[in-house]
Scaffold this active site. Structure first.
Site, PDB file in Angstrom:
ATOM      1  N   ARG A  49       0.831  -1.209   0.000  1.00  0.00           N
ATOM      2  CA  ARG A  49       0.000   0.000   0.000  1.00  0.00           C
ATOM      3  C   ARG A  49       0.868   1.262   0.000  1.00  0.00           C
ATOM      4  NH1 ARG A  49      -4.575   0.189   4.440  1.00  0.00           N
ATOM      5  NH2 ARG A  49      -2.834   0.820   5.763  1.00  0.00           N
ATOM      6  N   LYS A  78      -2.673   6.422   1.234  1.00  0.00           N
ATOM      7  CA  LYS A  78      -2.577   6.841   2.633  1.00  0.00           C
ATOM      8  C   LYS A  78      -1.670   8.063   2.715  1.00  0.00           C
ATOM      9  CE  LYS A  78      -2.400   4.623   7.180  1.00  0.00           C
ATOM     10  NZ  LYS A  78      -3.654   5.132   7.678  1.00  0.00           N
ATOM     11  N   GLU A  81     -16.320   5.890   4.218  1.00  0.00           N
ATOM     12  CA  GLU A  81     -15.680   5.271   5.387  1.00  0.00           C
ATOM     13  C   GLU A  81     -15.848   6.087   6.638  1.00  0.00           C
ATOM     14  OE1 GLU A  81     -11.503   4.454   4.915  1.00  0.00           O
ATOM     15  OE2 GLU A  81     -11.266   6.149   3.584  1.00  0.00           O
TER      16      GLU A  81
END
Ligand code: PLP
Ligand code: COI
Length: 340
Positions: free
Chosen positions: A80, A183, A219
Site C-alpha cells: 500500500r 494513505k 468510510e
C-alpha cells in the site's frame, strides 16, 4: 521491561529509544540508519511541507503468551505504501528496506512492546516524505523513509464497546478520483474539521459519504465500514476509500465463518437493514457501532445496539482477528511474521 502501565495505554504518541531512517538521494536508496532523535532536520522548502508530498502506514506488532512478537500482514502495508508513493510521485520503498526498518525498530525498542495480556500492542508508523526543496509544484528529488514505533492501547476510548458515529454531509474527505485510496496526509487534513466537530458533538468519529452523490457510505474516520445482515458481511466498494488491510482480513474471516461477503456500494438508506455495523482498521481494530446519526439530515438515527454490547458476529470476528494476531489461534492464512 519499561515501567509503563500497559493496560492504561491509549492510542497516542510516546517516546521510545530509537527510530530508523533511510534517505533517497541521487536516484537511489541509502543504508538504514539508527537514530535516537525525535526530530528530523528538514529544508524549509521541502515538498512534504508545502505540497503534501508524504505518505504513511500503520501496522502492529503483538507479543503473545509465548513471548514471541508477531507482525501482522506487513507485506500488505508495504504494497500500500508503494501504491501511495506511485500515486503522488515518490520513489517506491523497496520491500527489504521497509521490513528491515520495521524489524529493527521492534528489536531496538523491545522493552516498549507491550507484554501479553494487557490489550495493548506496538504500533509501527512508517513514513515517506519529500525532503528535497521545490517552490514550483513539482515532485522532490530527495526523500526520507523512516519508521518509528509506539506502544498503544485502544483507538476509541470505548475499546470493544459500541461507539456513536455522525454522518457528515457538508464536507468531503476525498474525491471519487482523488487521493482517498492512498494513505497520504492531505486526506487526513481534509477530515480534521468534520472529525473534530463530531467529537465535540459527542460522537467517536465521522462517517463520510461518497463525494459525488452523497448517497453511499464511504468510510468511518480512520477506519473502513462494514454492516451485517442476513448472514452477510457487507462493506463499501468505493474509489475514494483507503483499502483497509483489517477489512480485507475480516472478509476472509467472515467467509471462513460461513458468512457471505459483499463488496459493493452501500446506500445510506440501507443502514436500517443492518443488524450490526462496525468500523475496522489497524488502530480501530473492530469498533462496533451502537448508533449512526444523520445530524444534518433531520437527525435520523440508526440504532444497532441498545444494551451497550457488540453484536455476536462482530464479537466473533474480533475474537478471531485478535486470536490470530496474539498467536492464540492458528495462523491459518499465514498473516503473521515472527520477529524473535
Ligand atoms: N481508512 C482510513 C482512512 C485509515 O486511515 C485507516 C487506517 O489505516 C483505515 C481505513 C484502515 O486501514 P487498515 O486496516 O489497513 O489499518
Ligand atoms: C491506522 O489504523 O493505522 C491508522 O493509520 C489510523 C490513524 C490513526 C490515522
Amino acid at each position: 521491561m519499561k515501567n509503563i502501565e500497559w493496560s492504561k495505554l491509549t492510542f497516542g504518541y510516546s517516546k521510545t529509544d530509537y527510530n530508523i531512517r533511510c534517505y533517497y538521494r541521487d536516484g537511489k536508496w541509502g543504508e538504514l540508519e539508527i537514530s535516537s532523535s525525535e526530530n528530523i532536520p528538514l529544508h524549509m522548502a521541502a515538498t512534504s511541507l508545502h505540497y503534501g508530498q508524504e505518505a504513511f502506514e500503520g501496522l502492529k506488532a503483538f507479543c503473545g503468551k509465548d513471548n514471541k512478537i508477531r507482525v501482522f500482514r506487513w507485506e500488505e502495508n508495504h504494497q500500500r505504501m508503494v501504491n501511495s508513493a506511485q500515486g503522488i510521485l515518490m520513489p517506491e520503498v523497496p520491500k527489504e528496506i521497509f521490513w528491515g526498518a520495521c524489524k529493527k525498530v521492534i528489536e531496538l525498542n523491545r522493552d516498549y512492546v507491550p507484554p501479553y495480556g494487557h490489550g495493548a500492542s506496538f504500533y509501527l508508523r512508517p513514513l515517506l516524505i519529500g525532503t528535497g526543496a521545490q517552490v514550483g509544484v513539482k515532485a522532490a528529488n530527495e526523500y526520507l523513509f523512516m519508521v518509528f514505533g509506539v506502544p498503544v492501547g485502544p483507538y476509541f476510548k470505548e475499546g470493544f464497546k459500541p461507539v456513536n458515529i455522525q454522518i457528515v454531509r457538508d464536507a468531503d474527505r476525498a474525491a471519487p478520483l482523488g487521493t482517498g485510496v492512498y494513505k497520504v496526509g492531505g486526506n487526513y487534513a481534509a477530515s480534521l474539521s468534520s472529525g473534530e466537530r463530531a467529537h465535540k458533538e459527542g460522537f467517536s468519529a465521522a462517517l463520510y459519504l461518497d463525494a459525488k452523490e452523497k448517497k453511499y457510505i464511504d468510510e468511518c474516520g480512520p477506519a473502513n465500514f462494514f454492516g451485517i445482515k442476513n448472514n452477510t458481511y457487507v462493506t463499501p466498494l468505493s474509489t475514494s476509500i483507503l483499502p483497509s488491510i483489517t477489512n480485507k482480513s475480516l472478509m476472509v474471516l467472515a467467509e471462513d465463518m460461513g458468512l457471505k461477503v459483499e463488496r459493493r456500494p452501500i446506500p445510506v438508506t440501507e443502514l436500517s437493514e443492518f443488524s450490526e455495523c462496525g468500523a475496522c482498521g489497524t488502530a480501530a481494530v473492530i469498533s462496533p457501532i451502537g448508533k449512526i446519526v444523520d445530524s444534518q439530515n433531520d437527525g435520523k438515527e440508526y440504532v444497532f445496539s441498545k444494551d451497550g454490547k457488540a453484536g455476536s458476529i462482530s464479537t466473533q470476528l474480533y475474537e478471531r482477528l485478535l486470536g490470530i494476531q496474539y498467536g492464540e489461534m492458528e495462523d491459518k492464512f499465514k498473516w503473521n511474521t515472527l520477529v524473535d
